[in-house]
Design a protein around this motif. Structure first.
Motif, PDB file in Angstrom:
ATOM      1  N   THR A   1      40.671  19.918  21.297  1.00 11.16           N
ATOM      2  CA  THR A   1      40.777  21.205  21.980  1.00 11.16           C
ATOM      3  C   THR A   1      41.480  22.205  21.074  1.00 11.16           C
ATOM      4  O   THR A   1      41.044  23.345  20.926  1.00 11.16           O
ATOM      5  N   SER A   2      42.558  21.747  20.432  1.00 19.43           N
ATOM      6  CA  SER A   2      43.336  22.657  19.588  1.00 19.43           C
ATOM      7  C   SER A   2      42.556  23.046  18.331  1.00 19.43           C
ATOM      8  O   SER A   2      42.905  24.005  17.668  1.00 19.43           O
ATOM      9  N   GLN A   3      41.510  22.284  18.002  1.00 22.46           N
ATOM     10  CA  GLN A   3      40.697  22.651  16.839  1.00 22.46           C
ATOM     11  C   GLN A   3      39.626  23.673  17.198  1.00 22.46           C
ATOM     12  O   GLN A   3      38.839  24.066  16.347  1.00 22.46           O
ATOM     13  N   GLY A   4      39.579  24.052  18.478  1.00 21.62           N
ATOM     14  CA  GLY A   4      38.623  25.064  18.886  1.00 21.62           C
ATOM     15  C   GLY A   4      37.246  24.521  19.207  1.00 21.62           C
ATOM     16  O   GLY A   4      36.276  25.270  19.209  1.00 21.62           O
ATOM     17  N   VAL A   5      37.151  23.218  19.472  1.00 29.58           N
ATOM     18  CA  VAL A   5      35.872  22.650  19.904  1.00 29.58           C
ATOM     19  C   VAL A   5      35.665  23.076  21.366  1.00 29.58           C
ATOM     20  O   VAL A   5      36.582  22.958  22.174  1.00 29.58           O
ATOM     21  N   PRO A   6      34.468  23.611  21.711  1.00 31.08           N
ATOM     22  CA  PRO A   6      34.253  24.100  23.076  1.00 31.08           C
ATOM     23  C   PRO A   6      34.517  23.013  24.121  1.00 31.08           C
ATOM     24  O   PRO A   6      34.281  21.835  23.867  1.00 31.08           O
TER      25      PRO A   6
ATOM     26  N   LEU B   1      49.167  26.923  20.322  1.00 34.72           N
ATOM     27  CA  LEU B   1      47.711  26.737  20.356  1.00 34.72           C
ATOM     28  C   LEU B   1      47.160  26.807  21.783  1.00 34.72           C
ATOM     29  O   LEU B   1      45.976  26.581  22.007  1.00 34.72           O
TER      30      LEU B   1
ATOM     31  N   VAL C   1      47.600  24.732  24.203  1.00 34.80           N
ATOM     32  CA  VAL C   1      47.106  23.435  24.674  1.00 34.80           C
ATOM     33  C   VAL C   1      48.202  22.706  25.451  1.00 34.80           C
ATOM     34  O   VAL C   1      48.321  21.492  25.401  1.00 34.80           O
TER      35      VAL C   1
ATOM     36  N   ASP D   1      39.381  30.776  20.628  1.00 39.24           N
ATOM     37  CA  ASP D   1      38.646  29.788  19.829  1.00 39.24           C
ATOM     38  C   ASP D   1      38.788  30.098  18.347  1.00 39.24           C
ATOM     39  O   ASP D   1      39.017  29.204  17.531  1.00 39.24           O
TER      40      ASP D   1
ATOM     41  N   ARG E   1      42.163  29.124  17.104  1.00 36.97           N
ATOM     42  CA  ARG E   1      42.300  27.670  16.957  1.00 36.97           C
ATOM     43  C   ARG E   1      41.490  27.138  15.774  1.00 36.97           C
ATOM     44  O   ARG E   1      41.899  26.182  15.127  1.00 36.97           O
ATOM     45  N   ARG E   2      40.347  27.767  15.521  1.00 35.66           N
ATOM     46  CA  ARG E   2      39.450  27.241  14.483  1.00 35.66           C
ATOM     47  C   ARG E   2      39.896  27.630  13.086  1.00 35.66           C
ATOM     48  O   ARG E   2      39.732  26.872  12.137  1.00 35.66           O
TER      49      ARG E   2
ATOM     50  N   TYR F   1      32.362  23.973  14.323  1.00 37.43           N
ATOM     51  CA  TYR F   1      32.758  25.164  15.071  1.00 37.43           C
ATOM     52  C   TYR F   1      33.643  26.085  14.248  1.00 37.43           C
ATOM     53  O   TYR F   1      33.752  27.268  14.535  1.00 37.43           O
TER      54      TYR F   1
ATOM     55  N   ARG G   1      42.669  27.028   7.676  1.00 39.12           N
ATOM     56  CA  ARG G   1      43.664  27.623   8.580  1.00 39.12           C
ATOM     57  C   ARG G   1      44.856  28.141   7.782  1.00 39.12           C
ATOM     58  O   ARG G   1      45.134  27.672   6.682  1.00 39.12           O
TER      59      ARG G   1
END
Lengths: 341, 330
Positions: A241-246, B61, B63, B91, B94-95, B125, B181
C-alpha cells in the motif's frame, strides 16, 4: 515443478501405508465384533453343517492373519468378495451405489467453496457494516443447525409447500434414462447430449447437496473472513500500500491468496464430514447412494460389504486430501519447500 | 557536518497528533510532533519501544492502521498536506516521493509471491504506464545489484522464505530506492537482524543515501546508530519530541533529562557495571499525564512539570528542548 511431482509420489507412497493400516483395522474390527457372520448370512433356520461348510469356504475358521491374507489377495484384484445381504459381489454393489454418493458429495463440496470464499471476502470488505453482520449472524444459525434439520426443512418447503423441486427421491424423474459413463448423472446426461435430463438430474441434486453444504460453507466463509482481516494488518500489505499499488490490486492479488490458503486446506478435511453427513441426507431424500447399503451391511454383519465401503471411502478421502494439498502447494510456495526437504 | 537551513523542505510535520481507538477508548499516542526534513538531510528519531516512532513513519505515507484518528496538526510532503491529498496525488507521493523500509523484512515481504512478482508490481505503478516488462525487470535487477545482492536474477526468482533476513532487508531496500524516491523512511532497519548484518544494512543505507543524495528519516532506539548515521536528531518520548537539534549538539550537550538518561543507558566498553536503564515505564496512552509526559519518571520533576506541557523552545541556537527547566544545568 519437479518438487511437486516428487511430493505427490511420496504422498502416494504414504497413502498406501495408511490404506494398509486402515484395511488391517477394519478387517479385524468387523471380525472381533460379536455375532456369527456365517449364521447371519444363512439365517436362523439353516442346518449347522451348511453353516459350517460356509465358514470353511469363507476361511472363517482360520486365524485372523490367514484370513487377512486371503482377503487382501482378493482385494488387490479388485474383488471385495460377496455381500451376504445382497448376494452379489461387493464390487458390483459399490459400482452401483458409490457414484450417487460421490456426485452428491462433489456438488456439496466444490461449488460451495467458491460461495464460501465470496462470502468471506465480502464480510471482510464490509467489516462491521450490514453485509458483514448479515453474513455473520446467518452463519451462526446455519452452522448451529444440524444438516438433517436442513434436509427435512427443505423437503417441507420446496417439496410440499412450494412443490418446485423433486422430493420423492431418486436421481432422475420417471421416464428419463441416461447411459452410464462416469456414474455422475449430470455429467453423463451432458455427455449423452440430453440437456433436459442434465437439468432434471441437477434439480434432484439441488436440495440434498444444499442441505449437505450449508454448514461447512458458512464455516469456511467465516474462516476466510477472519484470515482476510488478520492478513490485512500485516506488514506486507502495509508495504505494498505504501508503495502506491492501487487498493484493488493489493486486495485481489496480495491479500486474497495468502488468506484463502487455510480455507482450502480445511476444505479437504470437511470432505470427510460431508461423507458422514451424506448418510443422513441420503436417507431423508431417499437418495440411492451408499447409506442404505452401508447401514444394512453393518446391521447384517456383512463383513465384506463393510470392509469394501470403508476401504473405498478411505481411498476417496486420501485422494481428496492429496488433491487439496497439491492445490495448496501451488498456492503457497512454502509448502513445496518443506515437504520436499 | 552540514549546517541547518539549506535545501528545500521535503517533509514538514507540524504539531501532529494521532490517537487510536482501542475498544471504544482513545489511546493518545502522538502528541504534537514537530520536525522537518530538508532535501539531502539525514534525520534521526530516537526513543524507547512504543514511543510512536513507527506511527510517525506510517503517518507520513498515510498507511496508519484503520483505528487511527488524526488529532490535529499536519504532515506536509513537498508542501502538500498528506492527509488532504486526493487519491492520484497520494499515489504519486507513495510511488515516487517517500518509501518505507520496515523493521522486520520477514513480515514485509509477501510469503506466497516471488520477489520478481512483488518487485515488478511495485515498479509497474511507479513508472510511466506502458513501460515494458523487460525494462522494469532491468530496473529491478540494477537495484538488487546496487544493494550488493549477488546474482540478482536468482534473487528475482526466489520466494522470501528462500532468502536470509539480511537478503530480505536488502530486497526491501532495493524496492524502495528502485523507483527513484527522494525520502527514505527507515524503521529500525536492522533491529530484527543479527548484529553484524545490522551493521552492514546500516552502512548500505548510509552509502545509498549519500551516493544518490536521498533524504532519510532513520528510526532507531539505538543512540549509537543515530549518532553515526544522522546529522539532525529528534529525541522522542511517549509520542512527543522532547529534544531536537543537530546530532552533535544534542548528544554533545544533552539538555533534556530523558536524553541524558537515554545516553547513560548505552553500555560502554570502559567502565564497570552494566548500564542502569531508566526507572519506570512509558506512560499509559489511555491516561496520559496532564503536564510533561516524562514527568512521572523524571528525576528533576517539580510542580510545574505535572501541570503544564513544556513548550518546544530553542534553548541554544538550533537546539530545541521541551522542558520547563532546560536552562538549568544537568
Amino acid at each position: 515443478m519437479p518438487s511437486l511431482l516428487a511430493t505427490v509420489l511420496k504422498r502416494l507412497g504414504w497413502a498406501s501405508v495408511v490404506l494398509a493400516g486402515l484395511s488391517i483395522l477394519i478387517f479385524s474390527l468387523v471380525r472381533i465384533m460379536p455375532g456369527d457372520p456365517a449364521r447371519l448370512a444363512l439365517g436362523p433356520t439353516a442346518p449347522e453343517e451348511v453353516v459350517e461348510r460356509y465358514r470353511e469356504r469363507m476361511h472363517y475358521n482360520e486365524p485372523l492373519p490367514v484370513q487377512y491374507y486371503f482377503w487382501l489377495r482378493q482385494v488387490l484384484h479388485g474383488d471385495f468378495g460377496m455381500s451376504t445381504v445382497t448376494k452379489r459381489g461387493v464390487s458390483q454393489d459399490l459400482a452401483e451405489f458409490m457414484p450417487a454418493t460421490l456426485e452428491l458429495v462433489i456438488w456439496a463440496g466444490i461449488p460451495p467453496l467458491f460461495f464460501a470464499l465470496l462470502l468471506g471476502v465480502l464480510g471482510a470488505m464490509y467489516k462491521n457494516r450490514w453485509p458483514d453482520y448479515v453474513i455473520r449472524f446467518s452463519s451462526y444459525i446455519i452452522i448451529a443447525t444440524p444438516t438433517f434439520v436442513w434436509a427435512v426443512l427443505f423437503l417441507l418447503i420446496f417439496g410440499y409447500w412450494l412443490p418446485v423441486l423433486p422430493s420423492i427421491g431418486g436421481r432422475l424423474s420417471m421416464g428419463l434414462a441416461v447411459p452410464t459413463v462416469t456414474g455422475l448423472m449430470v455429467l453423463d446426461a451432458l455427455i449423452a447430449g440430453q440437456p433436459a435430463a442434465a437439468w432434471d438430474a441437477f434439480a434432484h441434486l439441488l436440495l440434498p447437496s444444499l442441505a449437505l453444504s450449508l454448514g461447512h460453507t458458512m464455516q469456511e466463509a467465516r474462516l476466510t473472513r477472519s484470515y482476510m482481516l488478520e492478513n490485512a494488518g500485516k506488514d506486507y500489505i502495509t508495504m505494498v500500500t505504501s508503495q502506491g499499488v492501487p487498493r484493488d490490486v493489493v486486495n485481489r492479488k496480495f491479500l486474497l491468496r495468502p488468506s484463502i490458503i487455510p480455507t482450502v486446506s480445511i476444505m479437504g478435511l470437511d470432505i470427510a464430514a460431508i461423507f458422514g453427513n451424506a448418510f443422513l441426507v441420503e436417507t431423508i431424500f431417499n437418495w440411492p447412494g451408499m447409506s442404505r447399503y452401508a447401514m444394512n451391511a453393518i446391521l447384517g454383519k456383512d463383513i465384506n460389504a463393510v470392509c469394501g465401503v470403508v476401504m473405498v471411502l478411505g481411498v476417496i478421502f486420501i485422494m481428496t486430501n492429496l488433491l487439496v494439498d497439491v492445490i495448496v502447494m501451488i498456492l503457497d510456495p512454502r509448502m513445496r519447500q518443506s515437504r520436499s526437504k | 557536518m552540514r549546517g541547518m537551513g539549506e535545501g528545500e523542505i521535503l517533509l514538514d510535520i507540524k504539531d501532529f497528533s494521532v490517537s487510536f481507538d482501542v475498544y471504544g477508548k482513545k489511546s493518545h499516542v502522538l502528541d504534537g510532533i514537530t520536525f522537518r526534513v530538508r532535501a539531502g538531510e539525514r534525520v534521526g528519531l530516537v526513543g524507547e519501544s512504543g514511543c510512536g516512532k513507527t506511527t510517525t513513519l506510517k503517518a507520513i505515507l498515510r498507511v496508519l492502521p484503520k483505528n487511527a484518528v488524526i488529532g490535529g496538526g499536519s504532515v506536509l510532503f513537498g508542501g502538500r498536506d498528506v492527509f488532504g491529498m486526493a487519491r492520484p496525488e497520494l499515489d504519486d507521493m507513495r510511488r515516487r516521493g517517500a518509501g518505507m523500509i520496515f523493521q522486520d523484512p520477514s513480515s514485509a515481504l509477501n510469503p506466497v509471491f516471488s520477489v520478481k512478482s512483488q518487485f515488478l508490481t511495485a515498479l509497474r505503478y511507479a513508472n510511466p504506464p506502458g513501460t515494458p516488462k523487460e525494462r522494469l525487470y532491468e530496473i529491478a535487477a540494477e537495484a538488487l545489484d546496487s544493494v550488493m545482492l549477488p546474482d540478482p536474477h536468482r534473487i528475482m526468482d526466489s520466494f522470501p522464505y528462500q532468502l536470509s533476513g539480511g537478503m530480505k532487508q536488502r530486497v526491501c531496500i532495493a524496492m524502495t530506492i528502485a523507483a527513484g524516491r527522494r525520502l527514505l523512511l527507515a524503521d529500525e532497519p536492522g533491529t530484527s537482524l543479527d548484529v553484524t548484518i545490522q551493521d552492514q544494512i546500516l552502512r548500505l543505507i548510509n552509502k545509498l543515501v549519500s551516493e544518490k543524495g536521498l533524504s532519510v528519516v532513520m528510526v532507531s532506539h539505538s543512540v549509537g546508530v543515530i549518532r553515526e548515521s544522522t546529522n539532525y536528531v529528534n529525541i522522542m518520548y511517549a509520542g512527543t519530541v522532547v529534544e531536537s537539534g543537530a546530532t552533535d549538539d544534542v548528544f554533545g550537550n544533552p539538555m533534556h533529562p530523558y536524553t541524558t538518561a537515554l545516553m547513560s543507558c548505552v553500555p560502554k566498553l570502559t567502565g564497570g557495571s552494566i548500564a542502569q536503564g531508566i526507572p519506570g515505564r512509558v506512560p499509559d496512552y489511555m491516561n496520559t499525564p496532564a503536564g510533561c509526559r516524562f514527568a512521572p519518571r523524571c528525576p528533576r520533576a517539580k510542580g510545574a512539570c505535572h501541570e503544564r506541557k513544556p513548550p518546544h523552545a530553542e534553548a541554544a541556537p538550533g537546539h530545541y528542548v521541551s522542558c520547563h527547566f532546560a536552562s538549568e544545568a544537568v
